[in-house]
Design a protein around this motif. Structure first.
Motif, PDB file in Angstrom:
ATOM      1  N   MET A  67       0.826  -1.201   0.000  1.00 51.99           N
ATOM      2  CA  MET A  67       0.000   0.000   0.000  1.00 51.99           C
ATOM      3  C   MET A  67       0.864   1.257   0.000  1.00 51.99           C
ATOM      4  SD  MET A  67      -2.944   1.286   2.663  1.00 51.99           S
ATOM      5  CE  MET A  67      -3.609  -0.345   2.784  1.00 51.99           C
ATOM      6  N   VAL A  68       0.563   2.169  -0.921  1.00 51.43           N
ATOM      7  CA  VAL A  68       1.220   3.468  -0.977  1.00 51.43           C
ATOM      8  C   VAL A  68       0.378   4.464  -0.189  1.00 51.43           C
ATOM      9  CG1 VAL A  68       1.907   5.378  -2.478  1.00 51.43           C
ATOM     10  CG2 VAL A  68       2.448   3.017  -3.125  1.00 51.43           C
ATOM     11  N   CYS A  69      -0.891   4.641  -0.611  1.00 47.78           N
ATOM     12  CA  CYS A  69      -1.765   5.564   0.108  1.00 47.78           C
ATOM     13  C   CYS A  69      -3.231   5.261  -0.163  1.00 47.78           C
ATOM     14  CB  CYS A  69      -1.449   7.022  -0.235  1.00 47.78           C
ATOM     15  SG  CYS A  69      -1.843   7.511  -1.932  1.00 47.78           S
ATOM     16  N   THR A  81      -3.821   9.177   3.046  1.00 47.64           N
ATOM     17  CA  THR A  81      -3.092   8.563   4.150  1.00 47.64           C
ATOM     18  C   THR A  81      -2.036   7.630   3.584  1.00 47.64           C
ATOM     19  OG1 THR A  81      -5.045   8.681   5.567  1.00 47.64           O
ATOM     20  CG2 THR A  81      -3.287   7.184   6.264  1.00 47.64           C
ATOM     21  N   PHE A  82      -0.790   7.878   3.950  1.00 45.46           N
ATOM     22  CA  PHE A  82       0.335   7.069   3.495  1.00 45.46           C
ATOM     23  C   PHE A  82       0.632   6.006   4.545  1.00 45.46           C
ATOM     24  CE2 PHE A  82       0.517  10.585   0.755  1.00 45.46           C
ATOM     25  CZ  PHE A  82       1.264  10.228  -0.360  1.00 45.46           C
ATOM     26  N   ALA A  83       0.571   4.753   4.123  1.00 42.44           N
ATOM     27  CA  ALA A  83       0.706   3.616   5.034  1.00 42.44           C
ATOM     28  C   ALA A  83       2.015   3.658   5.829  1.00 42.44           C
ATOM     29  CB  ALA A  83       0.594   2.304   4.267  1.00 42.44           C
ATOM     30  N   LYS A  84       3.098   4.071   5.188  1.00 43.11           N
ATOM     31  CA  LYS A  84       4.409   4.137   5.847  1.00 43.11           C
ATOM     32  C   LYS A  84       4.932   5.571   5.854  1.00 43.11           C
ATOM     33  CE  LYS A  84       5.551  -0.561   4.363  1.00 43.11           C
ATOM     34  NZ  LYS A  84       6.449  -1.362   3.510  1.00 43.11           N
ATOM     35  N   GLY A  85       4.033   6.513   5.980  1.00 42.68           N
ATOM     36  CA  GLY A  85       4.379   7.924   5.878  1.00 42.68           C
ATOM     37  C   GLY A  85       5.439   8.409   6.845  1.00 42.68           C
ATOM     38  N   ALA A  86       5.471   7.852   8.051  1.00 40.96           N
ATOM     39  CA  ALA A  86       6.451   8.295   9.047  1.00 40.96           C
ATOM     40  C   ALA A  86       7.883   7.990   8.608  1.00 40.96           C
ATOM     41  CB  ALA A  86       6.165   7.647  10.398  1.00 40.96           C
ATOM     42  N   ALA A  87       8.041   7.043   7.683  1.00 46.24           N
ATOM     43  CA  ALA A  87       9.377   6.675   7.211  1.00 46.24           C
ATOM     44  C   ALA A  87       9.772   7.412   5.935  1.00 46.24           C
ATOM     45  CB  ALA A  87       9.429   5.162   6.961  1.00 46.24           C
ATOM     46  N   LEU A  88       8.902   8.309   5.462  1.00 42.80           N
ATOM     47  CA  LEU A  88       9.170   9.000   4.203  1.00 42.80           C
ATOM     48  C   LEU A  88       9.722  10.409   4.429  1.00 42.80           C
ATOM     49  CD1 LEU A  88       5.900   8.107   2.248  1.00 42.80           C
ATOM     50  CD2 LEU A  88       8.129   6.976   2.100  1.00 42.80           C
ATOM     51  N   ASN A 102       3.339   6.499  14.732  1.00 44.60           N
ATOM     52  CA  ASN A 102       4.676   5.972  14.477  1.00 44.60           C
ATOM     53  C   ASN A 102       4.829   5.407  13.067  1.00 44.60           C
ATOM     54  OD1 ASN A 102       5.585   6.552  17.075  1.00 44.60           O
ATOM     55  ND2 ASN A 102       4.756   4.629  17.864  1.00 44.60           N
ATOM     56  N   VAL A 103       3.714   5.233  12.350  1.00 45.08           N
ATOM     57  CA  VAL A 103       3.782   4.595  11.044  1.00 45.08           C
ATOM     58  C   VAL A 103       3.143   5.464   9.955  1.00 45.08           C
ATOM     59  CG1 VAL A 103       3.181   2.526   9.712  1.00 45.08           C
ATOM     60  CG2 VAL A 103       3.734   2.313  12.137  1.00 45.08           C
ATOM     61  N   ARG A 104       1.880   5.779  10.105  1.00 48.26           N
ATOM     62  CA  ARG A 104       1.145   6.507   9.068  1.00 48.26           C
ATOM     63  C   ARG A 104       1.338   8.017   9.178  1.00 48.26           C
ATOM     64  NH1 ARG A 104      -4.315   5.774  10.256  1.00 48.26           N
ATOM     65  NH2 ARG A 104      -3.715   4.786  12.173  1.00 48.26           N
ATOM     66  N   ARG A 105       1.145   8.671   8.034  1.00 45.30           N
ATOM     67  CA  ARG A 105       1.069  10.122   7.964  1.00 45.30           C
ATOM     68  C   ARG A 105       0.010  10.437   6.910  1.00 45.30           C
ATOM     69  NH1 ARG A 105       3.719   9.828  11.796  1.00 45.30           N
ATOM     70  NH2 ARG A 105       5.637  10.861  12.400  1.00 45.30           N
TER      71      ARG A 105
END
Length: 139
Positions: A67-69, A81-88, A102-105
């Motif tokens: 999943m991207v968003c 909503t970005f599934a791994k947004g906190a890491a981007l 901690n994960v999504r943004r």
């Protein structure tokens, strides 16, 4: 690599088309615009329609290696909503919602807002790359 059937992809795309038409206001226009930007950023992105239930019609999802968003619509916002947004990386500061997680943004877009298409494309590409990086790591 999981290959989606053509009918599943067409069905998801048709569901997103229908959602855009049903909204019939600035939210539909904005969802169509961000969808266009997403496809420009990553032509290999896959459209999905997830989480449909009796009380919820479902949500557009864009994936590439995971999943991207998502593209949710609310009364006063279109939310990506970005599934791994906190890491981007987000040098342009597009993320303005779900910042405490901690994960999504997420990016909340309100009526009258403009989208920094170049910055959004960078986020889409970075999210897809992060997904693919995780798939290519040796176990």
């Amino acid at each position: 690599m999981v290959v989606k059937s053509a009918s599943a992809v067409v069905s998801a795309s048709a569901s997103i088309d229908q959602k855009i038409m049903e909204l019939g206001d600035w939210r539909g226009e904005m969802l169509a615009r961000v969808r266009e930007i997403i496809h420009q950023a990553d032509p290999e992105i896959v459209e999905e329609w997830k989480w449909a239930k009796a009380k919820s019609p479902g949500t557009p999802v864009w994936s590439h290696g995971g999943m991207v968003c998502t593209g949710e619509t609310y009364k006063t916002a279109v939310k990506l909503t970005f599934a791994k947004g906190a890491a981007l990386p987000d040098p342009k500061g597009l993320f303005n919602s779900s910042l405490e997680g901690n994960v999504r943004r997420a990016i909340d877009i309100h009526e009258g807002d403009t989208i920094d298409a170049a910055a959004l494309k960078d986020l889409i590409r970075a999210a897809a790359a992060l997904n693919l990086e995780g798939k290519n790591k040796p176990k």
